[in-house]
Design a protein around this motif. Structure first.
Motif, PDB file in Angstrom:
ATOM      1  N   GLY A   1      49.018  70.566 100.895  1.00  0.00           N
ATOM      2  CA  GLY A   1      49.663  69.558 101.872  1.00  0.00           C
ATOM      3  C   GLY A   1      49.492  70.022 103.483  1.00  0.00           C
ATOM      4  O   GLY A   1      49.516  69.056 104.239  1.00  0.00           O
TER       5      GLY A   1
ATOM      6  N   ASN B   1      40.115  67.209  93.088  1.00  0.00           N
ATOM      7  CA  ASN B   1      41.486  66.887  92.737  1.00  0.00           C
ATOM      8  C   ASN B   1      41.923  67.403  91.518  1.00  0.00           C
ATOM      9  O   ASN B   1      43.131  67.119  90.823  1.00  0.00           O
ATOM     10  CB  ASN B   1      41.670  65.298  92.724  1.00  0.00           C
ATOM     11  CG  ASN B   1      41.735  64.758  94.213  1.00  0.00           C
ATOM     12  OD1 ASN B   1      42.087  65.479  95.261  1.00  0.00           O
ATOM     13  ND2 ASN B   1      40.996  63.350  94.084  1.00  0.00           N
TER      14      ASN B   1
ATOM     15  N   LYS C   1      47.198  62.238 103.863  1.00  0.00           N
ATOM     16  CA  LYS C   1      47.645  62.852 102.545  1.00  0.00           C
ATOM     17  C   LYS C   1      49.176  63.105 102.438  1.00  0.00           C
ATOM     18  O   LYS C   1      49.752  64.116 102.692  1.00  0.00           O
ATOM     19  CB  LYS C   1      46.946  63.935 101.959  1.00  0.00           C
ATOM     20  CG  LYS C   1      47.228  64.157 100.403  1.00  0.00           C
ATOM     21  CD  LYS C   1      46.386  65.413  99.983  1.00  0.00           C
ATOM     22  CE  LYS C   1      46.714  65.720  98.541  1.00  0.00           C
ATOM     23  NZ  LYS C   1      46.198  66.805  98.086  1.00  0.00           N
TER      24      LYS C   1
ATOM     25  N   LYS D   1      57.734  65.700  99.434  1.00  0.00           N
ATOM     26  CA  LYS D   1      57.496  64.387  99.404  1.00  0.00           C
ATOM     27  C   LYS D   1      58.558  63.428  98.924  1.00  0.00           C
ATOM     28  O   LYS D   1      58.838  62.403  99.529  1.00  0.00           O
ATOM     29  CB  LYS D   1      56.093  63.919  98.427  1.00  0.00           C
ATOM     30  CG  LYS D   1      55.669  62.615  98.715  1.00  0.00           C
ATOM     31  CD  LYS D   1      54.320  62.287  97.792  1.00  0.00           C
ATOM     32  CE  LYS D   1      54.463  62.860  96.392  1.00  0.00           C
ATOM     33  NZ  LYS D   1      53.014  62.624  95.878  1.00  0.00           N
TER      34      LYS D   1
ATOM     35  N   GLY E   1      51.141  67.430  90.145  1.00  0.00           N
ATOM     36  CA  GLY E   1      52.271  66.206  90.102  1.00  0.00           C
ATOM     37  C   GLY E   1      51.939  65.289  88.707  1.00  0.00           C
ATOM     38  O   GLY E   1      52.775  64.717  88.474  1.00  0.00           O
TER      39      GLY E   1
ATOM     40  N   ASP F   1      51.915  64.333 100.579  1.00  0.00           N
ATOM     41  CA  ASP F   1      52.358  65.396  99.565  1.00  0.00           C
ATOM     42  C   ASP F   1      53.415  66.341 100.026  1.00  0.00           C
ATOM     43  O   ASP F   1      53.703  66.399 101.071  1.00  0.00           O
ATOM     44  CB  ASP F   1      50.916  66.054  99.344  1.00  0.00           C
ATOM     45  CG  ASP F   1      50.744  66.872  98.008  1.00  0.00           C
ATOM     46  OD1 ASP F   1      51.739  66.979  97.224  1.00  0.00           O
ATOM     47  OD2 ASP F   1      49.542  67.654  97.954  1.00  0.00           O
ATOM     48  N   ASP F   2      53.886  67.289  99.055  1.00  0.00           N
ATOM     49  CA  ASP F   2      54.894  68.290  99.431  1.00  0.00           C
ATOM     50  C   ASP F   2      53.704  69.277 100.417  1.00  0.00           C
ATOM     51  O   ASP F   2      52.820  69.409 100.204  1.00  0.00           O
ATOM     52  CB  ASP F   2      55.121  69.002  98.212  1.00  0.00           C
ATOM     53  CG  ASP F   2      55.997  68.140  97.062  1.00  0.00           C
ATOM     54  OD1 ASP F   2      56.559  67.051  97.588  1.00  0.00           O
ATOM     55  OD2 ASP F   2      56.061  68.432  95.984  1.00  0.00           O
TER      56      ASP F   2
ATOM     57  N   ASP G   1      52.052  75.487  93.996  1.00  0.00           N
ATOM     58  CA  ASP G   1      52.068  74.142  94.162  1.00  0.00           C
ATOM     59  C   ASP G   1      51.832  73.312  92.660  1.00  0.00           C
ATOM     60  O   ASP G   1      50.911  73.406  91.931  1.00  0.00           O
ATOM     61  CB  ASP G   1      50.812  73.645  94.722  1.00  0.00           C
ATOM     62  CG  ASP G   1      50.740  72.217  95.156  1.00  0.00           C
ATOM     63  OD1 ASP G   1      51.460  71.424  94.565  1.00  0.00           O
ATOM     64  OD2 ASP G   1      49.579  71.701  95.720  1.00  0.00           O
TER      65      ASP G   1
ATOM     66  N   ASP H   1      56.436  71.987  95.100  1.00  0.00           N
ATOM     67  CA  ASP H   1      56.082  73.131  95.496  1.00  0.00           C
ATOM     68  C   ASP H   1      57.102  74.234  95.643  1.00  0.00           C
ATOM     69  O   ASP H   1      58.274  73.833  96.179  1.00  0.00           O
ATOM     70  CB  ASP H   1      55.474  72.791  97.128  1.00  0.00           C
ATOM     71  CG  ASP H   1      54.134  72.140  97.162  1.00  0.00           C
ATOM     72  OD1 ASP H   1      53.515  71.786  96.013  1.00  0.00           O
ATOM     73  OD2 ASP H   1      53.430  72.056  98.258  1.00  0.00           O
TER      74      ASP H   1
END
Length: 265
Positions: free
Chosen positions: A186, A149, A237, A12, A36, A239-240, A33, A18
């Motif tokens: 992701g 989450n 979404k 990202k 974050g 995200d990485d 992962d 990741d």
């Protein structure tokens, strides 16, 4: 049997959190992962996830050289302990896979995912019709969450190794042509399983059937969907995105020793 592999990561931002590796010589792969939320403390969780997979790969290689059987829980435990001793801060989820003869072992903790597909011929309904090929679900992992989450994870703040004990461990008997698609959230948050199966089938029928070609296609599709989601369905979404694609092939004596990885970053 052996795995031919393709892999990659689209972060990202920066080098991302990741981590992945894919070893042709070991017929093994891993994804981690990094969580974050550590950035609020000024910590790069990507360093933790990359260090963990470095140690995983080193221990897999040592076990292979010693002609020891596949032991993913043992490898994960030793790698987690090594990262703790190096005083890395952070936390991450973990997904590992390794093929031995015709059986693949899969260890999963958290919300990385893996979809295992098998091409199957489908007979026509009427005499004289065309035989078609479909991709059948052989296995699909499920997310392991404390709550929405908040996936199960390995953390530098764990007092011991007990957080690793909640892993899923699955062994599947594979055939030539089976396809494994593994990714961090992701990937699976931005591409649904039906689209993944459709893309896998197109790959199976296509001219460029390298695992890396499919990995590159999936990475780009997931990145596009993250930035411009459809009105209905997954996507949106940011995200990485880390992916490993593995295709089962007949073992050959001249097999490559290629290692795909971002764990040295």
């Amino acid at each position: 049997l052996q795995l031919t592999l393709g892999a990659g990561c689209i972060p990202k931002a920066g080098s991302g959190e990741d981590a992945f590796f894919a070893s042709w010589s070991l017929s093994a792969f891993g994804l981690a992962d990094g969580v974050g939320g550590w950035v609020d403390r000024g910590v790069d969780a990507g360093k933790f996830s990359r260090a963990l997979l470095r140690h995983v790969h080193e221990r897999m290689r040592s076990r292979s050289a010693a002609l020891q059987r596949v032991d993913l829980p043992g490898v994960a435990s030793e790698a987690f302990q090594a990262v703790r001793q190096e005083s890395f801060e952070g936390s991450c989820t973990l997904l590992l896979g390794q093929l031995q003869q015709d059986a693949v072992s899969l260890l999963n903790l958290g919300d990385c995912g893996i979809l295992v597909l098998r091409p199957m011929e489908q007979l026509p309904r009427f005499h004289g019709g065309t035989v078609t090929t479909q991709m059948r679900n052989l296995y699909r992992s499920s997310s392991m969450l404390h709550r929405r989450n908040l996936p199960l994870q390995l953390s530098s703040e764990d007092k011991d190794l007990s957080s690793l004990s909640h892993y899923d461990l699955v062994t599947l008997k594979l055939r030539k042509g089976d396809l494994l698609i593994a990714g961090t959230d992701g990937l699976f948050d931005n591409i649904g399983d039906l689209e993944l199966k459709s893309m896998a089938l197109a790959h199976h029928k296509g001219r460029d059937r390298s695992a890396q070609a499919l990995a590159d296609t999936l990475l780009q599709r997931a990145a596009d969907a993250a930035r411009a989601p459809a009105e209905f369905g997954p996507g949106g979404k940011l995200d990485d995105i880390a992916i490993v694609v593995a295709e089962v092939q007949t073992a050959t004596p001249t097999f490559q020793g290629t290692i795909l990885s971002n764990t040295d970053e």
